[in-house]
Design an enzyme around this catalytic site. Structure first.
Site, PDB file in Angstrom:
ATOM      1  N   CYS A   1      -2.750  -3.020   8.881  1.00 12.41           N
ATOM      2  CA  CYS A   1      -2.282  -1.758   8.996  1.00 12.41           C
ATOM      3  C   CYS A   1      -1.842  -1.937  10.698  1.00 12.41           C
ATOM      4  O   CYS A   1      -0.918  -1.201  10.833  1.00 12.41           O
ATOM      5  CB  CYS A   1      -3.472  -0.727   9.087  1.00 12.41           C
ATOM      6  SG  CYS A   1      -4.340  -1.116   7.415  1.00 12.41           S
TER       7      CYS A   1
ATOM      8  N   CYS B   1       0.968  -1.399   0.068  1.00 11.75           N
ATOM      9  CA  CYS B   1      -0.221  -0.015  -0.004  1.00 11.75           C
ATOM     10  C   CYS B   1       0.810   1.259   0.086  1.00 11.75           C
ATOM     11  O   CYS B   1       0.233   2.368  -0.222  1.00 11.75           O
ATOM     12  CB  CYS B   1      -0.902  -0.113   1.226  1.00 11.75           C
ATOM     13  SG  CYS B   1       0.006  -0.017   2.741  1.00 11.75           S
TER      14      CYS B   1
END
Ligand code: FES
Length: 126
Positions: A104, A35
């Site tokens: 995350c 990402c």
């Protein structure tokens, strides 16, 4: 059910401990190649206690909320306890993250571990 818990939204909107610690003695930066998000943790450790911690996160809302929560979880704690912090514990403290956002929270665990490694290598080289 909302996608994100109130706690995630709160830590995303009002992240705790954002910034740079000029006198940090442990710094860890990690990134997620997929990402492109980046997280940097600064630790100020004295007498084996995390006296202060700050972070800078260039990333998604879940990464910001995870870093904010992770700093809260280790602030004032012994180094040995901070070393045990897992991304699962961070996600649980946030009342959960969607499965596809769990990576995350991994950034927060990794950034703290890297900052602790940096602290340990600095003290070995003293
Ligand atoms: Fe990259 Fe969340 S999408 S850390």
């Amino acid at each position: 059910m909302a996608l994100y818990s109130d706690k995630v939204m709160d830590h995303f909107r009002n992240p705790r401990n954002v910034g740079v610690l000029e006198d940090a003695n442990g710094i860890g930066e990690v990134g997620n190649a997929k990402c492109g998000d980046i997280m940097k943790m600064y630790l100020k450790i004295e007498d084996d206690i995390i006296q202060d911690v700050k972070f800078e996160t260039f990333g998604c809302g879940s990464a910001i909320a995870s870093s904010s929560m992770a700093t809260e979880l280790i602030k004032g704690k012994p180094v040995s306890e901070a070393m045990q912090l897992t991304n699962k514990a961070v996600a649980e403290a946030l009342d959960g993250l969607p499965a596809y956002k769990m990576h995350c929270s991994v950034l927060a665990e990794e950034a703290i571990q890297k900052a602790l490694d940096d602290y340990h290598s600095r003290s070995e080289n003293k």
